[in-house]
Design a protein around this motif. Structure first.
Motif, PDB file in Angstrom:
ATOM      1  N   ASP A  43      19.896 -14.199 -59.282  1.00 37.21           N
ATOM      2  CA  ASP A  43      18.813 -14.611 -60.190  1.00 37.21           C
ATOM      3  C   ASP A  43      18.986 -13.941 -61.547  1.00 37.21           C
ATOM      4  OD1 ASP A  43      16.020 -15.914 -60.400  1.00 37.21           O
ATOM      5  OD2 ASP A  43      15.718 -13.895 -61.206  1.00 37.21           O
ATOM      6  N   HIS A 106      10.937 -20.300 -67.847  1.00 36.73           N
ATOM      7  CA  HIS A 106      10.630 -18.928 -67.423  1.00 36.73           C
ATOM      8  C   HIS A 106       9.121 -18.632 -67.419  1.00 36.73           C
ATOM      9  CE1 HIS A 106      12.743 -14.729 -67.438  1.00 36.73           C
ATOM     10  NE2 HIS A 106      11.668 -14.705 -66.705  1.00 36.73           N
ATOM     11  N   TRP A 107       8.442 -19.123 -68.463  1.00 31.49           N
ATOM     12  CA  TRP A 107       6.986 -18.989 -68.576  1.00 31.49           C
ATOM     13  C   TRP A 107       6.474 -20.222 -69.310  1.00 31.49           C
ATOM     14  CZ3 TRP A 107       3.937 -14.896 -66.813  1.00 31.49           C
ATOM     15  CH2 TRP A 107       4.617 -13.749 -66.392  1.00 31.49           C
ATOM     16  N   ALA A 136       8.708 -21.344 -63.559  1.00 30.96           N
ATOM     17  CA  ALA A 136       8.295 -20.010 -63.111  1.00 30.96           C
ATOM     18  C   ALA A 136       6.977 -19.672 -63.800  1.00 30.96           C
ATOM     19  CB  ALA A 136       9.357 -18.977 -63.460  1.00 30.96           C
ATOM     20  N   ASN A 137       6.145 -18.976 -63.083  1.00 35.09           N
ATOM     21  CA  ASN A 137       4.883 -18.473 -63.657  1.00 35.09           C
ATOM     22  C   ASN A 137       3.941 -19.577 -64.133  1.00 35.09           C
ATOM     23  OD1 ASN A 137       5.533 -15.560 -63.504  1.00 35.09           O
ATOM     24  ND2 ASN A 137       7.145 -16.103 -64.963  1.00 35.09           N
ATOM     25  N   LEU A 187       9.289  -6.783 -53.512  1.00 31.53           N
ATOM     26  CA  LEU A 187       8.990  -5.442 -52.975  1.00 31.53           C
ATOM     27  C   LEU A 187       7.845  -4.806 -53.758  1.00 31.53           C
ATOM     28  CD1 LEU A 187      12.702  -4.231 -52.658  1.00 31.53           C
ATOM     29  CD2 LEU A 187      11.244  -5.197 -50.870  1.00 31.53           C
ATOM     30  N   ARG A 189       7.913  -4.015 -56.637  1.00 36.66           N
ATOM     31  CA  ARG A 189       8.613  -2.942 -57.360  1.00 36.66           C
ATOM     32  C   ARG A 189       8.620  -1.646 -56.559  1.00 36.66           C
ATOM     33  NH1 ARG A 189       7.311  -5.114 -63.481  1.00 36.66           N
ATOM     34  NH2 ARG A 189       8.857  -6.759 -63.253  1.00 36.66           N
ATOM     35  N   THR A 210      10.477  -1.490 -46.883  1.00 33.34           N
ATOM     36  CA  THR A 210      10.976  -2.596 -47.715  1.00 33.34           C
ATOM     37  C   THR A 210      11.454  -3.760 -46.836  1.00 33.34           C
ATOM     38  OG1 THR A 210      13.035  -1.360 -47.778  1.00 33.34           O
ATOM     39  CG2 THR A 210      11.654  -1.249 -49.741  1.00 33.34           C
ATOM     40  N   SER A 231      21.721  -0.351 -56.166  1.00 40.04           N
ATOM     41  CA  SER A 231      22.680   0.431 -55.375  1.00 40.04           C
ATOM     42  C   SER A 231      23.145  -0.371 -54.168  1.00 40.04           C
ATOM     43  CB  SER A 231      22.041   1.736 -54.898  1.00 40.04           C
ATOM     44  OG  SER A 231      21.043   1.459 -53.938  1.00 40.04           O
ATOM     45  N   ASN A 234      20.762   0.047 -51.193  1.00 35.81           N
ATOM     46  CA  ASN A 234      19.565  -0.802 -51.194  1.00 35.81           C
ATOM     47  C   ASN A 234      19.915  -2.271 -50.971  1.00 35.81           C
ATOM     48  OD1 ASN A 234      17.895   1.357 -51.486  1.00 35.81           O
ATOM     49  ND2 ASN A 234      17.471   1.059 -53.666  1.00 35.81           N
TER      50      ASN A 234
HETATM   51  N1  LIG Z   1      10.437 -15.202 -63.259  1.00 36.78           N
HETATM   52  C1  LIG Z   1       9.928 -14.086 -63.715  1.00 36.78           C
HETATM   53  O1  LIG Z   1       9.085 -14.085 -64.631  1.00 36.78           O
HETATM   54  C2  LIG Z   1      10.338 -12.782 -63.099  1.00 36.78           C
HETATM   55  C3  LIG Z   1       9.567 -11.634 -63.335  1.00 36.78           C
HETATM   56  C4  LIG Z   1       9.980 -10.445 -62.746  1.00 36.78           C
HETATM   57  C5  LIG Z   1      11.132 -10.399 -61.960  1.00 36.78           C
HETATM   58  N2  LIG Z   1      11.879 -11.536 -61.763  1.00 36.78           N
HETATM   59  C6  LIG Z   1      13.117 -11.511 -60.951  1.00 36.78           C
HETATM   60  O2  LIG Z   1      12.816 -10.901 -59.699  1.00 36.78           O
HETATM   61  C7  LIG Z   1      13.691  -9.796 -59.487  1.00 36.78           C
HETATM   62  C8  LIG Z   1      13.019  -8.743 -58.647  1.00 36.78           C
HETATM   63  O3  LIG Z   1      11.776  -8.334 -59.173  1.00 36.78           O
HETATM   64  P1  LIG Z   1      11.470  -6.849 -59.672  1.00 36.78           P
HETATM   65  O4  LIG Z   1      12.736  -6.207 -60.132  1.00 36.78           O
HETATM   66  O5  LIG Z   1      10.336  -6.958 -60.610  1.00 36.78           O
HETATM   67  O6  LIG Z   1      10.894  -6.102 -58.379  1.00 36.78           O
HETATM   68  P2  LIG Z   1      11.363  -5.805 -56.887  1.00 36.78           P
HETATM   69  O7  LIG Z   1      12.582  -6.534 -56.536  1.00 36.78           O
HETATM   70  O8  LIG Z   1      10.147  -5.967 -56.053  1.00 36.78           O
HETATM   71  O9  LIG Z   1      11.666  -4.232 -56.915  1.00 36.78           O
HETATM   72  C9  LIG Z   1      12.792  -3.677 -57.518  1.00 36.78           C
HETATM   73  C10 LIG Z   1      12.766  -2.163 -57.283  1.00 36.78           C
HETATM   74  O10 LIG Z   1      12.843  -1.888 -55.879  1.00 36.78           O
HETATM   75  C11 LIG Z   1      13.919  -0.999 -55.644  1.00 36.78           C
HETATM   76  N3  LIG Z   1      14.531  -1.360 -54.360  1.00 36.78           N
HETATM   77  C12 LIG Z   1      15.236  -2.468 -54.062  1.00 36.78           C
HETATM   78  N4  LIG Z   1      15.621  -2.459 -52.774  1.00 36.78           N
HETATM   79  C13 LIG Z   1      15.166  -1.306 -52.245  1.00 36.78           C
HETATM   80  C14 LIG Z   1      15.249  -0.701 -50.963  1.00 36.78           C
HETATM   81  N5  LIG Z   1      15.875  -1.319 -49.954  1.00 36.78           N
HETATM   82  N6  LIG Z   1      14.665   0.516 -50.774  1.00 36.78           N
HETATM   83  C15 LIG Z   1      14.005   1.118 -51.795  1.00 36.78           C
HETATM   84  N7  LIG Z   1      13.886   0.609 -53.039  1.00 36.78           N
HETATM   85  C16 LIG Z   1      14.462  -0.593 -53.260  1.00 36.78           C
HETATM   86  C17 LIG Z   1      14.883  -1.183 -56.793  1.00 36.78           C
HETATM   87  O11 LIG Z   1      15.608   0.008 -56.947  1.00 36.78           O
HETATM   88  P3  LIG Z   1      17.205   0.061 -57.240  1.00 36.78           P
HETATM   89  O12 LIG Z   1      17.469  -0.858 -58.360  1.00 36.78           O
HETATM   90  O13 LIG Z   1      17.434   1.476 -57.545  1.00 36.78           O
HETATM   91  O14 LIG Z   1      17.936  -0.399 -56.025  1.00 36.78           O
HETATM   92  C18 LIG Z   1      13.918  -1.434 -57.939  1.00 36.78           C
HETATM   93  O15 LIG Z   1      13.410  -0.215 -58.434  1.00 36.78           O
HETATM   94  C19 LIG Z   1      14.067  -9.355 -60.916  1.00 36.78           C
HETATM   95  O16 LIG Z   1      15.227  -8.567 -60.907  1.00 36.78           O
HETATM   96  C20 LIG Z   1      14.232 -10.692 -61.579  1.00 36.78           C
HETATM   97  O17 LIG Z   1      15.502 -11.245 -61.254  1.00 36.78           O
HETATM   98  C21 LIG Z   1      11.486 -12.731 -62.303  1.00 36.78           C
END
Ligand SMILES: NC(=O)c1ccc[n+]([C@@H]2O[C@H](COP(=O)([O-])OP(=O)(O)OC[C@H]3O[C@@H](n4cnc5c(N)ncnc54)[C@H](OP(=O)(O)O)[C@@H]3O)[C@@H](O)[C@H]2O)c1
Length: 275
Positions: A43, A106-107, A136-137, A187, A189, A210, A231, A234
């Motif tokens: 993504d 995206h939005w 999205a959104n 997750l 975040r 997670t 990582s 993860n």
């Molecule tokens: N369409 C939109 O408007 C929109 C908005 C927000 C996000 N997104 C997409 O969704 C993706 C994910 O969302 P997000 O980054 O906001 O939140 P997320 O995936 O819920 O959380 C990411 C965080 O969780 C940590 N993490 C991942 N796997 C883990 C595990 N197994 N154990 C512990 N910690 C873990 C990551 O750390 P590490 O990196 O250190 O592994 C990072 O700090 C984004 O990267 C993006 O591609 C889209």
């Protein structure tokens, strides 16, 4: 890996890798590692400034391009037809590909010509350069207008969705229209690691919280998830969630959690009331 396939041209692994906010070499390394581990859904977005890094990882990889599902997105200030096409062309160039598997708005914008924007999106699909299209959104009323009134063949919607935020209305709509719902921030975040109900279920299965949060999403029909993990550890842990088997008691505990924790709501976000 389980896939979502639908009549709008989507064929997408349920578990993907989110790439925001990774940039440059860090992003290339993480995507390369993910492809090595078996991820086949990446993504990205024009606004993430990392499509070149994703493109470099795909170019270096042994995995053929056609086996990788790539989603990209156009930012909300580029939604007039000319800007959208330019943004799309730029995404393809950066990704070193002649198509994306899924292209999303995206939005929503505030002051825009929705019909022209959607026509432009649909034309990208008809030209075969975006294999599938979506949004999205978008709150429910807007996605309903695009799908039911304009009859645009949307294959997917991407929204924030996790154990602490309900998307019941959008999910119901998505299922009725054979659309996928892609959960971003699945997750919460990593806040899921501190949620007592999730911790309790995780302890019962002897897995990290997670994995419970991810599998709860991935078990739902038509739902995909794109956790961001930089990582290898993860990324592997998130893949392992596919092996976890949640039971009715686990699902009841999660159903009982408060579901109003929206984490992503920037100043330009739409009104979520009806979402
Ligand atoms: N369409 C939109 O408007 C929109 C908005 C927000 C996000 N997104 C997409 O969704 C993706 C994910 O969302 P997000 O980054 O906001 O939140 P997320 O995936 O819920 O959380 C990411 C965080 O969780 C940590 N993490 C991942 N796997 C883990 C595990 N197994 N154990 C512990 N910690 C873990 C990551 O750390 P590490 O990196 O250190 O592994 C990072 O700090 C984004 O990267 C993006 O591609 C889209």
């Amino acid at each position: 890996m389980q896939r979502i396939v639908n009549r709008h041209g989507l064929d997408m692994p349920k578990l993907g890798l989110g790439t925001w906010p990774m940039l440059g070499d860090e992003c290339t390394r993480a995507v390369t590692e993910a492809l090595d581990l078996g991820y086949r859904h990446i993504d990205t977005a024009a606004a993430y400034n990392n499509e070149e890094a994703v493109g470099a990882a795909m170019a270096q990889s042994q995995v053929p391009r056609e086996q990788i599902h790539v989603t990209s997105k156009v930012w909300w200030d580029r939604l007039n037809p000319e800007d959208m096409r330019a943004s799309f062309d730029n995404s393809l160039r950066a990704l070193r590909s002649d198509y994306v598997d899924l292209f999303l708005i995206h939005w929503p914008a505030q002051d825009w010509d929705l019909a022209r924007t959607i026509d432009t999106l649909v034309a990208l699909k008809e030209a075969g350069r975006a294999r599938a299209i979506g949004v999205a959104n978008f709150p429910l009323a807007l996605v309903r207008e695009v799908v039911e009134v304009m009859q645009a063949p949307l294959a997917a919607m991407q929204v924030e969705y996790h154990v602490a935020l309900s998307q019941a209305n959008l999910l119901d709509f998505a299922r009725r229209h054979d659309m996928a719902l892609i959960a971003y921030s699945p997750l919460a975040r990593n806040k899921v690691s501190e949620m007592p109900a999730i911790q309790r279920i995780a302890a019962r299965h002897d897995v990290p919280p997670t994995q419970v949060a991810l599998k709860w999403l991935l078990d739902q029909a038509g739902v995909a998830a794109v956790p961001k993990a930089s990582s290898r550890a993860n990324q592997l842990a998130n893949l392992a969630s596919l092996e976890l088997r949640l039971d009715d008691e686990d699902r009841a505990l999660i159903a009982g959690m408060p579901k109003n924790q929206r984490l992503v709501s920037p100043a330009f976000a739409p009104c979520w009331d009806e979402a």
